[in-house]
Design a protein around this motif. Structure first.
Motif, PDB file in Angstrom:
ATOM      1  N   UNK A   1       0.838  -1.196   0.000  1.00  0.00           N
ATOM      2  CA  UNK A   1       0.000   0.000   0.000  1.00  0.00           C
ATOM      3  C   UNK A   1       0.876   1.250   0.000  1.00  0.00           C
ATOM      4  N   UNK A   2       0.512   2.201  -0.860  1.00  0.00           N
ATOM      5  CA  UNK A   2       1.268   3.443  -0.929  1.00  0.00           C
ATOM      6  C   UNK A   2       0.319   4.600  -1.189  1.00  0.00           C
ATOM      7  N   UNK A   3       0.836   5.799  -1.074  1.00  0.00           N
ATOM      8  CA  UNK A   3       0.070   7.011  -1.365  1.00  0.00           C
ATOM      9  C   UNK A   3       1.063   8.130  -1.639  1.00  0.00           C
ATOM     10  N   UNK A   4       0.573   9.237  -2.168  1.00  0.00           N
ATOM     11  CA  UNK A   4       1.443  10.368  -2.461  1.00  0.00           C
ATOM     12  C   UNK A   4       1.950  11.009  -1.173  1.00  0.00           C
ATOM     13  N   UNK A   5       3.052  11.734  -1.265  1.00  0.00           N
ATOM     14  CA  UNK A   5       3.589  12.419  -0.091  1.00  0.00           C
ATOM     15  C   UNK A   5       2.561  13.367   0.500  1.00  0.00           C
ATOM     16  N   UNK A   6       1.877  14.117  -0.352  1.00  0.00           N
ATOM     17  CA  UNK A   6       0.891  15.084   0.136  1.00  0.00           C
ATOM     18  C   UNK A   6      -0.212  14.387   0.926  1.00  0.00           C
ATOM     19  N   UNK A   7      -0.702  13.269   0.396  1.00  0.00           N
ATOM     20  CA  UNK A   7      -1.771  12.542   1.078  1.00  0.00           C
ATOM     21  C   UNK A   7      -1.296  11.999   2.421  1.00  0.00           C
ATOM     22  N   UNK A   8      -0.090  11.449   2.456  1.00  0.00           N
ATOM     23  CA  UNK A   8       0.437  10.887   3.698  1.00  0.00           C
ATOM     24  C   UNK A   8       0.670  11.978   4.736  1.00  0.00           C
ATOM     25  N   UNK A   9       1.184  13.111   4.306  1.00  0.00           N
ATOM     26  CA  UNK A   9       1.405  14.225   5.239  1.00  0.00           C
ATOM     27  C   UNK A   9       0.081  14.676   5.842  1.00  0.00           C
ATOM     28  N   UNK A  10      -0.948  14.802   5.006  1.00  0.00           N
ATOM     29  CA  UNK A  10      -2.259  15.208   5.512  1.00  0.00           C
ATOM     30  C   UNK A  10      -2.779  14.209   6.539  1.00  0.00           C
ATOM     31  N   UNK A  11      -2.581  12.928   6.274  1.00  0.00           N
ATOM     32  CA  UNK A  11      -3.072  11.906   7.190  1.00  0.00           C
ATOM     33  C   UNK A  11      -2.337  11.949   8.524  1.00  0.00           C
TER      34      UNK A  11
ATOM     35  N   UNK B   1       8.733  -3.427  -5.629  1.00  0.00           N
ATOM     36  CA  UNK B   1       8.933  -3.973  -6.966  1.00  0.00           C
ATOM     37  C   UNK B   1       8.580  -5.436  -7.086  1.00  0.00           C
ATOM     38  N   UNK B   2       8.570  -6.154  -5.966  1.00  0.00           N
ATOM     39  CA  UNK B   2       8.281  -7.588  -5.986  1.00  0.00           C
ATOM     40  C   UNK B   2       6.865  -7.910  -5.520  1.00  0.00           C
ATOM     41  N   UNK B   3       6.103  -6.889  -5.148  1.00  0.00           N
ATOM     42  CA  UNK B   3       4.762  -7.121  -4.604  1.00  0.00           C
ATOM     43  C   UNK B   3       3.832  -7.688  -5.669  1.00  0.00           C
ATOM     44  N   UNK B   4       2.909  -8.531  -5.245  1.00  0.00           N
ATOM     45  CA  UNK B   4       1.907  -9.092  -6.149  1.00  0.00           C
ATOM     46  C   UNK B   4       0.833  -8.065  -6.487  1.00  0.00           C
ATOM     47  N   UNK B   5       0.541  -7.189  -5.545  1.00  0.00           N
ATOM     48  CA  UNK B   5      -0.483  -6.169  -5.761  1.00  0.00           C
ATOM     49  C   UNK B   5      -0.053  -4.884  -5.074  1.00  0.00           C
ATOM     50  N   UNK B   6       0.029  -3.803  -5.853  1.00  0.00           N
ATOM     51  CA  UNK B   6       0.345  -2.477  -5.319  1.00  0.00           C
ATOM     52  C   UNK B   6      -0.908  -1.621  -5.446  1.00  0.00           C
ATOM     53  N   UNK B   7      -1.369  -1.078  -4.320  1.00  0.00           N
ATOM     54  CA  UNK B   7      -2.543  -0.220  -4.318  1.00  0.00           C
ATOM     55  C   UNK B   7      -2.153   1.186  -3.876  1.00  0.00           C
ATOM     56  N   UNK B   8      -2.442   2.152  -4.736  1.00  0.00           N
ATOM     57  CA  UNK B   8      -2.220   3.558  -4.404  1.00  0.00           C
ATOM     58  C   UNK B   8      -3.511   4.089  -3.795  1.00  0.00           C
ATOM     59  N   UNK B   9      -3.464   4.446  -2.521  1.00  0.00           N
ATOM     60  CA  UNK B   9      -4.678   4.853  -1.804  1.00  0.00           C
ATOM     61  C   UNK B   9      -4.865   6.362  -1.762  1.00  0.00           C
ATOM     62  N   UNK B  10      -4.078   7.096  -2.558  1.00  0.00           N
ATOM     63  CA  UNK B  10      -4.144   8.560  -2.515  1.00  0.00           C
ATOM     64  C   UNK B  10      -5.560   9.080  -2.664  1.00  0.00           C
TER      65      UNK B  10
END
Length: 296
Positions: free
Chosen positions: A100-110, A142-151
């Protein structure tokens, strides 16, 4: 499942690794998998992954799907993840990795919203911790089976994506617990909805019916044949279908309906059984609990 060192009586096991950036939704993902029936372990040191998998394999099918949250809270342990994944591969078990990942802006807000520091920011800023974490996790991503961007995902959209990836066919259904109870003993604390049957005449005052319960045909017929009973059940069943559809849209799969009368022996039992049958007929998974039956 077969593999090096796996006993003959071991059962097949699904193993999922939940990881990614802090603040990107790992806790939500873990809760979603738990709702899907996975056994979820939070912040397990990677060195214990093989042990957990072996316990699952030897559970006789009791624990067939395990999800483990692995993140930088483990600090030194996290460096062991590569060795742990290699050991699992050698044993014949290939876990699915959800990143799971998100943009820097989204993570900072959270992080600002929850007023907590990033686990890797040290004396610096939140953005510094995010940068360090991205670098640390780059290879795993890079090796993950599923990458989800939650931004741009809300909680329900994230749940929907995880359902699609990890749910079982036909698993996206409502599961209801229908509890009969007596008001004299108090409301069930975990009830989502409460149906009150005390407007119906009480079989307790009919001497021939008093020894029986709402599960006995003579009491059931007496309760359900009363004026207003059938209409009440029809309308409440319609309400349950409406609520159930809404629960599923919101990513909720569990509903607890409490059906009450005075003592929890006659009216509530009969009506609970009837509503449970209506729910089951629409494909809902139903469990019936007669909480206070036998207390009188």
């Amino acid at each position: 499942m077969t593999g090096t060192g796996v006993a003959a009586n071991a059962v097949a096991l699904d193993l999922a690794i939940i990881t990614g950036l802090s603040g990107a939704g790992r806790s939500t993902a873990a809760k979603c998998l738990e709702d899907l029936g996975w056994f979820v372990v939070d912040n397990l040191p990677p060195a214990l992954l093989s042990t957990m998998a072996e316990l699952g394999r030897r559970s006789g099918g009791g624990v067939s799907r395990i999800a483990v949250v692995v993140d930088v809270r483990g600090r030194a342990f996290f460096a062991d993840l590569r060795a742990a994944l290699d050991a699992l591969d050698a044993s014949g078990l290939r876990p699915r990795v959800l990143f799971l990942e998100a943009s820097d802006d989204a993570l900072i807000r959270r992080f600002d919203h929850v007023r907590r520091p990033h686990p890797l920011q040290g004396d610096g800023r939140v953005v510094d911790g995010i940068s360090r974490e991205r670098a640390l996790l780059a290879e795993l991503r890079g090796e993950a089976d599923l990458v989800l961007d939650t931004t741009d995902l809300n909680v329900h959209e994230l749940r929907s994506k995880i359902d699609a990836a990890f749910g079982q066919p036909g698993g996206n259904r409502l599961n209801a617990t229908v509890i009969s109870f007596g008001y004299r003993y108090g409301l069930p604390l975990d009830a989502d909805l409460v149906a009150d049957c005390r407007f119906l005449a009480n079989p307790h005052w009919v001497e021939a019916l008093r020894p029986f319960t709402g599960r006995d045909p003579q009491v059931r017929d007496y309760v359900l044949d009363q004026p207003g009973a059938k209409e009440f059940i029809e309308r409440y069943a319609d309400l349950l279908r409406l609520v159930g559809d809404g629960y599923l849209r919101e990513g909720k799969r569990y509903l607890t309906l409490a059906v009450g009368c005075t003592g929890g022996r006659h009216r509530s039992v009969a009506v609970a059984e009837e509503l449970a049958a209506r729910l089951a007929a629409t494909g809902v998974g139903v469990q019936i609990v007669h909480r206070d039956l036998g207390r009188e």
